[in-house]
Scaffold this active site. Structure first.
Site, PDB file in Angstrom:
ATOM      1  N   SER A   1      39.740  27.027  30.957  1.00 49.39           N
ATOM      2  CA  SER A   1      40.709  26.215  30.522  1.00 49.39           C
ATOM      3  C   SER A   1      42.120  27.080  31.221  1.00 49.39           C
ATOM      4  O   SER A   1      43.019  26.137  31.151  1.00 49.39           O
ATOM      5  CB  SER A   1      40.896  26.047  29.160  1.00 49.39           C
ATOM      6  OG  SER A   1      39.484  25.114  29.054  1.00 49.39           O
TER       7      SER A   1
ATOM      8  N   GLY B   1      43.972  22.219  33.439  1.00 46.64           N
ATOM      9  CA  GLY B   1      44.648  21.057  34.264  1.00 46.64           C
ATOM     10  C   GLY B   1      45.130  19.944  33.745  1.00 46.64           C
ATOM     11  O   GLY B   1      44.850  19.534  32.677  1.00 46.64           O
TER      12      GLY B   1
ATOM     13  N   CYS C   1      37.979  18.769  24.280  1.00 43.83           N
ATOM     14  CA  CYS C   1      39.095  19.362  24.875  1.00 43.83           C
ATOM     15  C   CYS C   1      39.404  18.449  26.176  1.00 43.83           C
ATOM     16  O   CYS C   1      39.892  17.177  26.033  1.00 43.83           O
ATOM     17  CB  CYS C   1      39.081  20.772  25.242  1.00 43.83           C
ATOM     18  SG  CYS C   1      40.516  21.256  25.665  1.00 43.83           S
ATOM     19  N   LEU C   2      39.408  18.951  27.355  1.00 45.30           N
ATOM     20  CA  LEU C   2      39.555  18.050  28.406  1.00 45.30           C
ATOM     21  C   LEU C   2      38.600  16.738  28.460  1.00 45.30           C
ATOM     22  O   LEU C   2      38.938  15.664  28.873  1.00 45.30           O
ATOM     23  CB  LEU C   2      39.441  18.808  29.973  1.00 45.30           C
ATOM     24  CG  LEU C   2      39.535  18.143  31.131  1.00 45.30           C
ATOM     25  CD1 LEU C   2      40.981  17.693  31.278  1.00 45.30           C
ATOM     26  CD2 LEU C   2      39.190  19.075  32.174  1.00 45.30           C
TER      27      LEU C   2
ATOM     28  N   GLN D   1      40.125  14.117  26.558  1.00 45.31           N
ATOM     29  CA  GLN D   1      41.221  13.514  27.409  1.00 45.31           C
ATOM     30  C   GLN D   1      40.865  12.647  28.319  1.00 45.31           C
ATOM     31  O   GLN D   1      41.299  11.533  28.432  1.00 45.31           O
ATOM     32  CB  GLN D   1      42.272  14.573  27.961  1.00 45.31           C
ATOM     33  CG  GLN D   1      42.789  15.416  27.012  1.00 45.31           C
ATOM     34  CD  GLN D   1      43.279  16.669  27.391  1.00 45.31           C
ATOM     35  OE1 GLN D   1      43.326  16.979  28.519  1.00 45.31           O
ATOM     36  NE2 GLN D   1      44.115  17.469  26.517  1.00 45.31           N
TER      37      GLN D   1
ATOM     38  N   ASN E   1      42.867  25.173  22.766  1.00 48.73           N
ATOM     39  CA  ASN E   1      43.515  25.482  24.153  1.00 48.73           C
ATOM     40  C   ASN E   1      43.798  24.219  25.034  1.00 48.73           C
ATOM     41  O   ASN E   1      42.934  24.150  25.994  1.00 48.73           O
ATOM     42  CB  ASN E   1      42.604  26.687  24.913  1.00 48.73           C
ATOM     43  CG  ASN E   1      43.161  27.104  26.035  1.00 48.73           C
ATOM     44  OD1 ASN E   1      44.376  26.811  26.393  1.00 48.73           O
ATOM     45  ND2 ASN E   1      41.953  27.758  26.922  1.00 48.73           N
TER      46      ASN E   1
ATOM     47  N   TYR F   1      47.889  19.232  27.357  1.00 48.60           N
ATOM     48  CA  TYR F   1      48.236  18.005  27.311  1.00 48.60           C
ATOM     49  C   TYR F   1      47.489  17.207  26.131  1.00 48.60           C
ATOM     50  O   TYR F   1      46.600  17.874  25.360  1.00 48.60           O
ATOM     51  CB  TYR F   1      47.450  17.215  28.380  1.00 48.60           C
ATOM     52  CG  TYR F   1      48.001  17.673  29.816  1.00 48.60           C
ATOM     53  CD1 TYR F   1      48.860  16.754  30.301  1.00 48.60           C
ATOM     54  CD2 TYR F   1      47.764  18.852  30.310  1.00 48.60           C
ATOM     55  CE1 TYR F   1      49.472  17.221  31.536  1.00 48.60           C
ATOM     56  CE2 TYR F   1      48.509  19.140  31.623  1.00 48.60           C
ATOM     57  CZ  TYR F   1      49.110  18.524  32.122  1.00 48.60           C
ATOM     58  OH  TYR F   1      49.956  18.764  33.199  1.00 48.60           O
TER      59      TYR F   1
ATOM     60  N   HIS G   1      38.176  22.993  19.461  1.00 55.26           N
ATOM     61  CA  HIS G   1      36.959  23.451  20.192  1.00 55.26           C
ATOM     62  C   HIS G   1      35.964  23.774  18.977  1.00 55.26           C
ATOM     63  O   HIS G   1      36.085  24.901  18.344  1.00 55.26           O
ATOM     64  CB  HIS G   1      37.222  24.846  20.872  1.00 55.26           C
ATOM     65  CG  HIS G   1      37.790  24.639  22.187  1.00 55.26           C
ATOM     66  ND1 HIS G   1      37.110  24.406  23.315  1.00 55.26           N
ATOM     67  CD2 HIS G   1      39.150  24.454  22.524  1.00 55.26           C
ATOM     68  CE1 HIS G   1      37.723  24.372  24.386  1.00 55.26           C
ATOM     69  NE2 HIS G   1      39.029  24.601  24.085  1.00 55.26           N
TER      70      HIS G   1
ATOM     71  N   GLU H   1      32.894  24.762  19.089  1.00 54.42           N
ATOM     72  CA  GLU H   1      32.091  26.012  19.454  1.00 54.42           C
ATOM     73  C   GLU H   1      32.861  27.276  19.292  1.00 54.42           C
ATOM     74  O   GLU H   1      31.995  28.375  19.445  1.00 54.42           O
ATOM     75  CB  GLU H   1      31.562  25.646  20.868  1.00 54.42           C
ATOM     76  CG  GLU H   1      32.871  26.317  21.983  1.00 54.42           C
ATOM     77  CD  GLU H   1      33.724  25.391  22.040  1.00 54.42           C
ATOM     78  OE1 GLU H   1      34.674  25.959  22.690  1.00 54.42           O
ATOM     79  OE2 GLU H   1      33.629  24.346  21.825  1.00 54.42           O
TER      80      GLU H   1
END
Length: 357
Positions: free
Chosen positions: A48, A220, A245-246, A249, A287, A290, A329, A331
């Site tokens: 990330s 990103g 996380c991503l 999103q 982490n 966005y 996260h 994990e």
């Protein structure tokens, strides 16, 4: 040159002078900071951080050396900035010093920087680009124009990978830049994980006949991943989904939601998240730069978690689709394990969908 002078220059013109360690070279990247006191090996190897110059706010880094706690096959940061590096680590698991590790992996490091002042600038002005050079720079155009591109495609696995025993629940792990502990947590719970590249299509994933789908973390701007978002739309409701996380999103964007870049993001192992239903607060590892705008998803799901510091969206449930996602996260690695129970929730959702459909 090793131990030579290094100039860390922000796009606003502010300049810091430090000393080089790690690999030689000059770098431009997005400057971010992380607040973790430990877990720097996990930070360096978290995909990330692709395209980013990472600053550690904790003043001494490297005191337990580099241990076998990597979250991927190599470090992904563009460069690494610390106040003080430790050249004499003490830990029975230590394999090499931080300096040796960065050198062998081609990562530029800088120490002797006032990371407290640097962090205050980013908190007040927001995330900005920066360069690390051997001489002072006067032309800021290249620094200002830098942006992270093709992030997910750059960090994803290139071929299918398998983890666990084939007799377990089959989980497709869609790799957008996955931390290894995601698959470890699933395997620990008896799952057979098939990690597939980000460029896999919905049809290819369904051909695997998975019992569930994990949407992983990654780097990103989430909105850049148009093709992935379109494929998620095809998969929503067809099998149990868990996004981290991503992945959180991207699923929100697939459901018609919106995301926006945060001023300086959440990066560290001490972010408090509040469960909307119970009021309980968990300390989480995070982490991301966005956030999902929860107001854009009111018609398709339920807000499940918010950040106790700034009230941003930290999780969303989609009951009709047998899907849920979180921004933090569960994990950990590094970080607290308060939210590990979410993997158990995912397993339950898979079993309920599999046996009680």
């Amino acid at each position: 040159m090793k131990n030579g002078k290094a100039y860390l220059t922000l796009q606003n013109g502010k300049q810091f002078v430090g000393t080089r360690f790690g690999a030689d070279g000059e770098v431009i990247g997005e400057l971010v900071f992380t607040t973790g006191m430990t877990g720097y090996v996990e930070t360096l190897t978290d995909p990330s951080y692709f395209g980013q110059i990472v600053t550690q706010t904790f003043p001494l880094i490297g005191n337990y050396g580099v241990t076998p706690d990597s979250e991927s096959k190599k470090p992904w940061v563009s460069a690494y900035v610390v106040r003080e590096k430790c050249d004499a680590p003490s830990n029975f698991r230590c394999e090499k010093t931080l300096d040796e590790y960065l050198s062998s992996n081609g990562i530029v490091g800088v120490y002797g920087i006032d990371t407290r002042e640097l962090t205050k600038i980013v908190r007040e002005a927001g995330v900005m680009n920066a360069s690390i050079t051997s001489k002072p720079i006067k032309n800021f155009e290249e620094v200002c124009n830098y942006s992270i591109k093709n992030a997910v495609d750059s960090v994803t696995c290139r071929e299918v990978e398998y983890f666990g025993k084939p007799k377990g629940l089959k989980v497709a792990v869609w790799d957008f830049g996955a931390k290894d502990n995601i698959t470890r947590e699933l395997v620990k719970r008896g799952c057979y994980c098939i990690k597939v590249p980000s460029f896999y299509t919905a049809e290819q994933i369904l051909e695997l006949k998975p019992d569930g789908l994990m949407l992983t973390n990654g780097p990103g701007d989430p909105a850049e991943n148009v093709r992935i978002i379109e494929n998620i739309k095809k998969l929503a409701g067809k099998l149990p989904i868990f996004g981290i996380c991503l992945g959180h999103q991207l699923f929100a964007l697939a459901m018609g939601g919106k995301t926006k870049k945060m001023k300086y993001g959440h990066r560290g192992a001490n972010q408090p998240v509040k469960n909307i239903e119970t009021g309980r607060v968990y300390i989480s590892s995070q982490n991301h730069g966005y956030e999902v705008l929860s107001s854009s998803l009111q018609d398709v799901g339920e807000l499940s978690y918010v950040n106790a510091n700034d009230n941003t969206c930290e999780g969303f449930n989609y009951p009709k689709l047998n899907a849920f996602t979180v921004q933090f996260h569960p994990e950990a690695c590094g970080g607290p394990r308060d939210a590990a129970f979410l993997f158990d929730k995912f397993i339950k959702n898979i079993k309920d969908g599999k046996y009680h459909a």
